[in-house]
Design an enzyme around this catalytic site. Structure first.
Site, mmCIF file in Angstrom:
data_model
loop_
_atom_site.group_PDB
_atom_site.id
_atom_site.type_symbol
_atom_site.label_atom_id
_atom_site.label_comp_id
_atom_site.label_asym_id
_atom_site.label_seq_id
_atom_site.Cartn_x
_atom_site.Cartn_y
_atom_site.Cartn_z
ATOM 1 N N CYS A 172 8.177 -5.260 2.767
ATOM 2 C CA CYS A 172 6.650 -4.829 3.032
ATOM 3 C C CYS A 172 6.005 -4.975 1.789
ATOM 4 O O CYS A 172 6.493 -4.949 0.668
ATOM 5 C CB CYS A 172 6.967 -3.328 3.230
ATOM 6 N N ASP A 304 -5.921 -3.041 5.069
ATOM 7 C CA ASP A 304 -4.302 -3.060 4.838
ATOM 8 C C ASP A 304 -4.141 -4.390 4.136
ATOM 9 O O ASP A 304 -4.627 -5.389 4.357
ATOM 10 C CB ASP A 304 -3.543 -2.577 6.126
ATOM 11 N N ASN A 305 -2.873 -4.204 3.422
ATOM 12 C CA ASN A 305 -2.312 -5.299 2.873
ATOM 13 C C ASN A 305 -3.116 -6.329 2.175
ATOM 14 O O ASN A 305 -3.379 -7.431 2.173
ATOM 15 C CB ASN A 305 -1.600 -6.103 4.200
HETATM 16 N N1 LIG Z 1 2.374 -4.108 16.241
HETATM 17 C C1 LIG Z 1 2.736 -3.653 14.667
HETATM 18 N N2 LIG Z 1 3.505 -4.783 13.873
HETATM 19 C C2 LIG Z 1 3.603 -4.540 12.644
HETATM 20 C C3 LIG Z 1 3.492 -2.932 12.166
HETATM 21 C C4 LIG Z 1 2.890 -2.242 13.028
HETATM 22 O O1 LIG Z 1 2.576 -0.962 12.561
HETATM 23 N N3 LIG Z 1 2.653 -2.427 14.153
HETATM 24 N N4 LIG Z 1 3.799 -2.956 10.822
HETATM 25 C C5 LIG Z 1 3.774 -4.164 9.769
HETATM 26 C C6 LIG Z 1 4.162 -4.030 8.418
HETATM 27 S S1 LIG Z 1 3.132 -3.447 7.174
HETATM 28 C C7 LIG Z 1 5.451 -4.365 8.225
HETATM 29 S S2 LIG Z 1 6.087 -4.268 6.465
HETATM 30 C C8 LIG Z 1 6.464 -4.899 9.055
HETATM 31 C C9 LIG Z 1 7.636 -4.305 9.100
HETATM 32 O O2 LIG Z 1 8.752 -4.599 9.925
HETATM 33 P P1 LIG Z 1 9.784 -3.889 10.502
HETATM 34 O O3 LIG Z 1 9.569 -2.290 10.634
HETATM 35 O O4 LIG Z 1 10.655 -4.481 11.475
HETATM 36 O O5 LIG Z 1 10.662 -3.730 9.181
HETATM 37 O O6 LIG Z 1 5.806 -5.030 10.448
HETATM 38 C C10 LIG Z 1 4.485 -5.401 10.645
HETATM 39 N N5 LIG Z 1 4.020 -5.462 11.726
HETATM 40 MO MO LIG Z 2 4.000 -3.535 5.336
#
Ligand SMILES: Nc1nc2c(c(=O)[nH]1)N[C@H]1C(S)=C(S)[C@@H](COP(=O)(O)O)O[C@H]1N2
Ligand SMILES: [Mo]
Length: 901
Positions: A172, A304-305
């Site tokens: 993350c 975000d990000n």
């Molecule tokens: N649909 C969806 N995809 C997502 C997210 C989410 O909240 N919803 N979070 C993202 C974020 S910020 C991260 S760091 C990763 C985390 O993946 P994990 O929960 O399988 O470790 O998923 C990404 N994909």
């Molecule tokens: Mo993330």
């Protein structure tokens, strides 16, 4: 196999679906041991070998065995009540949404591959519910700028495309963010250094899918969208099309993690996996792949990000849409990073009978497929460095036999030059060298010679934090004790917090230490945080002792692991009694951080805190407090009354009803139909929601409009302060407004200093008094507490109390609850008079015109009667309350007769 029956509705129906025999064929691999958390296993090819056979022969490791987990009690009342989870995971954003990391040592001890149990999770909202028997029918699209748009099912993906397997580390972008938050609060929750995990992913190359859909000329980006509906739409983001198409980059559309159907938290049944880039781009619960000429315009892609320039503050960032949209600030590749895992935080090493050599160990990773080429260790704060040895278990997979199949996918890695995973480093150090050092620090460099910086680059989202990882060494008698920078979430501990609390400046380039000559050269740093502890206090307090002070007699409460005695505090601040009582025996850190009305929030009050400081909670108690702070205690018996003063109670949003252009009635369903709310007339409750972007708690006090006789539900009338081009609106009200139905939010209470007991009897801070008449002055949504009291008075036909209501608004439409108020006035003409004043009335308005001012108060209310049996109840925006206070004092009213909600 039993498990299969659940997947294929008709007994042996799988034969007709997957019954071919040539290479690339799909059939059930019934040799594989079922160790899945899920009842369904996706078919793998016949070439696959069962685990038992391969163990010895293969040059690479398989994942550690994962556990059977259960749905945890804290999830029962959240939308994730269907998700089984490992209790070791540390929750970073309260109970829900689920954002967790494993304890660093546990993560490290699992080795190269992380089980689903300990893999970090980042969920922006609820986990979509997908039954095992729906997995193969999961549909998704490839659309946008393609010649041949496709809609297909996961079944088609398995049948029509080559399956690939390889290990990928996900990280993350918020990994290690807690360190940024200690330096200066960012708009993000506090990840420790375990927001990183590695798994074997199986799926189809995204490039293969896109090639069949044929991108059109001008296409530059690929957007992904998940099935999780969030307050700002579905989660979505994008990457460059060239990256998506490039086999070297290894972007997967994955349906298996460590050989199992994806765990619900990790995207069951289908997700994107992008090696070398931040986890945020790897969209889970994948529904749409959209080819475009522009980057994604999804809210989560923009807000975000990102790493905004360091001078952009959280406050300023709220009004900089163009800065947010600037693609130069979007994060794609990970940056170089590393951490020390052993020695662990608080680990001790004996100098008398401990080992002569200590093995320092940790992890490191690079970004964008780059490999960590060196890891350096310093014991003298960067003057000299020693190389650690690095192992890349990922390379073992490159040695697999040609066309080897693992979990139904070809191990597609030997030919690739990129590095997709973390590595481990270690270095043996004589214990005596550790004894002589103040600290140990590490930094990694990748093969593009990108080096971790010494100093932190702070930014508003706190992302990509990668300065040298520093562990402080304390000598305590015959032992050494090690101290990491931070502990995850709101677990206290770590040298950063300690140094900051001691008044050190963490950004002075020397980890906040005072260094020789600093006094002469350095500018005196303004003290940013008021010190709230009394350094002379040495008492250690256990959770049991704390709990004994959970009543109103001698209430104790905890802030950041420190214990305060509220008794002394209350002597000076009787108005804050309810909040202090609510916090008694509890951790009040979150309320303290988020509610401005919390009585010790102000800088002045903070400065007084050392006086009330009585001790420090012991570590075990801190952990226990953190883990049960959000749950209902022990019993799961149905409670007759919903609200609890000490713990947050969850209720589900069941409807939103618009009652004026900018206000809505939110209805929440309680635990069961006969449950009462438990709110005395005149009191408020606290509502807590989480900022969907940051996970930060937002807490505000509201007075519901439900009657005290109402059961099974709770209705709250909320005026929504929308953002306008000129002004930022309300965070709480807009977050509430965007909440999807079915979401849970948290309530706690009652709070408030005033209670109406009936027939003119009131209690103010516990003291009873009898009144004959109420003058009620309110504006806007300030009507809600007033309305409660007024209704209680009018409903009781025997109650002789009379009421005058002065309700100020801008236009007629803004008057909340007008029909109810008018009906009450009409039915009780002898006891109730309501006057509405409008500041911007239409010409047809027949009521009072203009703002509520001195002239109005003099005319309608005047001075207090000699009998002193009238109370003035006031609720509205601060300027209005201030003017009421001044005018009424001027007319001779005593502060005892004025009550501000
Ligand atoms: N649909 C969806 N995809 C997502 C997210 C989410 O909240 N919803 N979070 C993202 C974020 S910020 C991260 S760091 C990763 C985390 O993946 P994990 O929960 O399988 O470790 O998923 C990404 N994909
Ligand atoms: Mo993330």
């Amino acid at each position: 196999m039993d498990a299969m029956a659940t997947m294929v509705p008709s007994g042996n129906g799988h034969q007709s679906v997957f019954g071919y025999t040539s290479p690339g064929v799909l059939s059930f691999d019934d040799k594989q041991t079922p160790r899945s958390h899920s009842k369904v296993e996706l078919p793998t090819t016949v070439d696959d070998i069962s685990e038992g056979e391969i163990l010895d022969a293969r040059p690479y490791a398989l994942p550690p065995r994962s556990r059977e987990n259960k749905v945890l009690p804290e999830d029962f009342k959240t939308p994730d009540k269907h998700v089984e989870r490992d209790p070791r995971l540390i929750r970073l954003t309260g109970v829900h949404p689920f954002n967790v990391e494993a304890p660093l040592s546990d993560l490290f001890d699992e080795g190269f591959l992380t089980t689903k149990d300990l893999h970090y999770v980042r969920n922006h909202g609820p986990v979509p519910l997908v039954d095992d028997n729906e997995v193969l029918d999961w549909r998704f699209t490839i659309e946008g700028m393609v010649e041949k748009p496709v809609e297909m099912a996961l079944r088609d993906l398995l049948e029509d495309y080559e399956q690939l397997t390889y290990p990928v580390t996900l990280v993350c972008a918020g990994n290690r963010r807690k360190e940024q938050n200690v330096v200066r609060k960012s708009k993000g929750f506090s990840w420790g250094p375990a927001g990183v995990s590695t798994a074997l992913w199986t799926g189809v190359a995204l490039g293969d899918l896109l090639a069949r859909a044929v991108p059109k000329r001008g296409a530059k980006y690929v957007c992904f969208e998940g099935a999780d509906k969030l307050p700002n739409g579905y989660y979505g983001t994008s990457i460059k099309l060239s990256w998506a198409m490039d086999p070297e980059r290894g972007v997967l559309v994955a349906h298996k993690m460590n050989g199992e159907v994806l765990h619900p938290d990790h995207g069951k049944p289908l997700r994107i996996v992008i090696p070398g880039q931040i986890g945020g781009r790897s969209v889970k619960w994948l529904k749409r792949i959209i080819v475009t000429s522009r980057p994604s315009d999804n809210w989560y892609h923009i807000y975000d990000n990102r790493v905004l320039p360091t001078m952009v503050t959280p406050e300023a960032s709220a009004n900089l849409p163009d800065t947010w949209k600037d693609e130069r600030y979007a994060i794609y590749d990970l940056n170089t990073n590393s951490a020390i895992c052993y020695p662990a935080h608080d680990e001790t090493v004996s100098l008398t009978n401990g080992p002569e050599m200590y093995k320092l160990r940790g992890y490191a990773y690079g970004g964008g497929g780059r490999r960590v080429g060196r890891l350096e260790v310093t014991l003298d704060q960067g003057k000299s460095w020693t190389l650690a040895s690095i192992t890349y278990p990922e390379d073992d997979y490159r040695l697999a036999a040609e066309n080897e199949i693992l979990y139904g996918g070809r191990l597609d890695i030997s030919w690739r030059d990129s590095t997709f995973c973390w590595c481990f480093w270690d270095l043996d150090i004589p214990t005596t060298s550790l004894l002589e050092a103040k600290d140990v620090m590490v930094r990694a460099m990748d093969d593009s010679m990108n080096l971790q910086p010494k100093d932190m680059y702070w930014s508003v989202l706190g992302m990509m934090n990668n300065p040298w990882y520093r562990v402080v060494i304390h000598r305590e008698g015959d032992t050494l004790r090690f101290e990491h920078p931070t502990q995850p979430g709101n677990i206290p501990g770590g040298w950063m917090e300690r140094v900051k609390n001691e008044g050190g400046n963490l950004t002075n380039g020397f980890w906040g230490e005072k260094f020789a000559g600093e006094e002469e050269v350095a500018e005196p740093e303004p003290v940013r945080e008021v010190c709230m502890v009394n350094k002379g206090v040495a008492r250690t307090i256990s959770i049991e002792e704390l709990r004994e002070h959970g009543g109103e007699d001698q209430p104790w409460f905890v802030l950041n692991g420190q214990v305060y005695d509220g008794t002394k505090f209350l002597d000076g601040h009787p108005g804050g009694a309810a909040s202090i009582f609510g916090a008694a025996g509890q951790d009040a850190t979150e309320e303290f951080m988020t509610i401005r009305k919390f009585p010790v929030h102000s800088e002045n009050a903070k400065a007084m805190m050392p006086e009330y400081h009585i001790g420090t909670l012991d570590e075990a108690s801190i952990a226990r407090l953190a883990s049960d702070g959000d749950q209902s205690p022990e019993s799961t018996e149905p409670r007759p009354v919903f609200l609890q003063t000490k713990v947050w109670s969850k209720a589900v949003l069941s409807s939103k009803e618009k009652v004026s252009p900018d206000s809505k009635i939110f209805t929440f369903s309680l635990d069961h139909d006969t449950q009462t709310i438990g709110l005395p007339v005149g009191q408020h409750l606290m509502m807590r929601v989480r900022d969907p972007a940051t996970g930060d708690a937002i807490i505000r006090a509201y007075t519901p409009i439900s009657e005290d006789t109402e059961t099974g539900r709770l209705r709250v009338l909320v005026k929504i302060y929308y953002d306008t081009p000129q002004n930022r609106g309300g965070v709480m009200t807009q977050t509430l407004d965007r909440l999807p139905l079915g979401q849970t939010i948290d309530f706690k209470g009652p709070v408030g200093k005033f209670t109406y007991l009936g027939k003119g009897k009131c209690a103010i801070n516990g003291r009873e008094r009898q009144v004959r008449r109420f003058v009620m002055v309110c504006a806007g949504s300030g009507i809600t507490p007033i309305f409660q009291v007024l209704r209680a008075v009018m409903k009781d036909k025997e109650d002789p109390t009379t009421c005058l209501v002065l309700d100020g608004n801008r236009v007629e439409e803004d008057i909340l609850l007008k029909p109810e108020l008018d009906a009450m006035a009409e039915a009780n003409a002898d006891r109730c008079k309501i006057l509405y004043a409008l500041s911007r009335p239409l010409s047809s308005w027949e009521g009072l015109k203009g703002r509520m001012d001195k002239a109005l108060y003099q005319r309608e209310v005047g001075g207090p009667p000699d009998t002193r049996d009238v109370m003035v109840l006031v609720c509205g925006p601060t300027p209005m309350e201030d003017s009421v206070r001044t005018v009424f004092r001027g007319m001779g009213w005593s502060d005892d007769d004025l009550l501000f909600f």
